[in-house]
Enzyme design. Structure first.
Site, PDB file in Angstrom:
ATOM      1  N   SER A  86       0.779  -1.122   0.134  1.00 21.25           N
ATOM      2  CA  SER A  86       0.159   0.133   0.066  1.00 21.25           C
ATOM      3  C   SER A  86       0.942   1.028   0.036  1.00 21.25           C
ATOM      4  O   SER A  86       1.713   1.401   0.900  1.00 21.25           O
ATOM      5  CB  SER A  86      -0.667   0.023   1.264  1.00 21.25           C
ATOM      6  OG  SER A  86      -1.829  -0.913   1.201  1.00 21.25           O
ATOM      7  N   GLY A  99      -0.294   4.619  -0.230  1.00 22.69           N
ATOM      8  CA  GLY A  99      -0.953   5.726   0.007  1.00 22.69           C
ATOM      9  C   GLY A  99      -1.705   6.398  -1.297  1.00 22.69           C
ATOM     10  O   GLY A  99      -2.281   5.420  -2.079  1.00 22.69           O
ATOM     11  N   GLY A 122      -1.408   4.435  -4.751  1.00 21.47           N
ATOM     12  CA  GLY A 122      -2.119   3.102  -4.856  1.00 21.47           C
ATOM     13  C   GLY A 122      -1.493   1.872  -4.355  1.00 21.47           C
ATOM     14  O   GLY A 122      -0.727   1.909  -3.518  1.00 21.47           O
ATOM     15  N   GLY A 131      -6.393   0.480   5.000  1.00 18.06           N
ATOM     16  CA  GLY A 131      -5.725  -0.653   4.831  1.00 18.06           C
ATOM     17  C   GLY A 131      -6.479  -2.072   4.856  1.00 18.06           C
ATOM     18  O   GLY A 131      -6.334  -3.071   4.141  1.00 18.06           O
ATOM     19  N   ASP A 132      -7.358  -2.045   5.882  1.00 16.41           N
ATOM     20  CA  ASP A 132      -8.215  -3.293   6.132  1.00 16.41           C
ATOM     21  C   ASP A 132      -9.030  -3.475   5.068  1.00 16.41           C
ATOM     22  O   ASP A 132      -9.508  -4.650   4.820  1.00 16.41           O
ATOM     23  CB  ASP A 132      -8.793  -3.005   7.612  1.00 16.41           C
ATOM     24  CG  ASP A 132      -7.956  -2.813   8.685  1.00 16.41           C
ATOM     25  OD1 ASP A 132      -6.865  -3.137   8.605  1.00 16.41           O
ATOM     26  OD2 ASP A 132      -8.438  -1.948   9.365  1.00 16.41           O
TER      27      ASP A 132
END
Length: 309
Positions: free
Chosen positions: A217, A219, A222, A248-249
């Site tokens: 990830s 931010g 992408g 993120g989850d």
């Protein structure tokens, strides 16, 4: 059934204020409370996507009882948390309504006794028998061995259950060495693991360390995915502002659901970026507006391709 493991569950408390200013008092305009922790947020998104999900980990004290009660009331989620003597932690998010930014305060988790950890290992192996995939998410509470995730990865592999690992620090380093099917670090976690701040080089290093596939990830930049099938980059249409808690989850939930559905990698990444962006726009972790998500699905840019034979 998809199994999510949250060893350090929480009760997430969100305060909304007009504008957050240090050293002053604030009038709170709204308060929400809900079960939290990375794997719990993953389960909530999976359930919203229509997947049968089981949540396991630890729960203790009055806060743990509240978490269990709330989870039991959530459609599509089976609560299978193991009771412990210590008290489940709380997390506090303060949302600045003027800017949309969020300030997060996280309590430490309960002390887990050796007997409680041993009981969890037996509980986990039993749950694996009915799982189509498992996500191992978040920090380790005090008392849990630092190599805990490595053991849980090995148990999943022995049971032929695909396993995704989403943690950080030494727990990630040891977990990767156990050869999970997928790891999903953010840019900081990836650099901490590999020592490299170049995402392309770092994802290659993470795979050499044992991960079958790596989705990083990055931010606003992408997702970067390096897999046995190829390498892809997925970008959102714009930079999102809002509550990043749970973004993120949502990515983990998207990747796990797409793996169970056996979708190709470009589709997995499109789903992951769209869900993550839709979650950022939501004021509460683990929630997203379906209309926003479906619109974003048509706006994600994916580049890259399969690895040449």
């Amino acid at each position: 059934m998809i199994l999510t493991v949250t060893l350090n569950t929480a009760l997430d408390i969100t305060y909304r204020v007009g504008a957050l200013r240090p050293h002053t008092s604030h009038r709170v305009s709204a308060v929400t409370e809900r079960p939290g922790g990375k794997g719990v947020n993953v389960a909530r998104v999976l359930a919203a996507l229509g997947h049968e999900t089981t949540v396991t980990g630890f729960a203790g004290g009055a806060t743990g009882a509240t978490v269990r009660e709330r989870l039991a009331e959530t459609a599509g989620i089976r609560e299978a948390l193991l009771p412990v003597a210590g008290a489940t932690r709380r997390t506090v998010a303060v949302v600045d309504e003027r800017t949309g930014d969020t300030t997060q305060l996280n309590e430490p988790g309960p002390q887990i006794a050796p007997a409680e950890w041993g009981a969890f290992l037996d509980h986990y192996e039993e749950l694996l028998r009915g799982a189509s995939a498992v996500a191992l998410c978040g920090s380790l509470p005090p008392g849990v061995p630092v190599g805990a995730y490595a053991g849980l990865v090995k148990a999943a592999r022995a049971a032929a259950v695909p396993v995704l690992l989403d943690t950080s620090g030494e727990a990630l380093r040891r977990g990767v060495a156990a050869r999970p099917d997928l790891v999903k670090p953010n840019a900081y976690e990836l650099a901490e693991l590999t020592g490299s701040h170049d995402p392309s080089r770092a994802t290659q290093d993470a795979r050499r360390r044992g991960a079958r596939a790596v989705v990083a990830s990055l931010g606003p930049q992408g997702l970067l995915a390096l897999t046995p099938e190829g390498c892809w980059r997925a970008l959102p249409p714009t930079r999102e502002h809002g509550n990043p808690t749970g973004a993120g989850d949502a990515t983990v939930a998207a990747l796990l659901s797409a793996q169970v559905e056996q979708l190709p990698w470009p589709t997995r990444l499109t789903r992951a970026v769209a869900l993550s962006a839709a979650t950022v726009r939501s004021p509460t972790a683990g929630e997203f507006d379906r209309g926003t998500y479906e619109k974003l699905l048509t706006q994600i840019t994916v580049t890259g391709g399969p690895t040449a034979p």
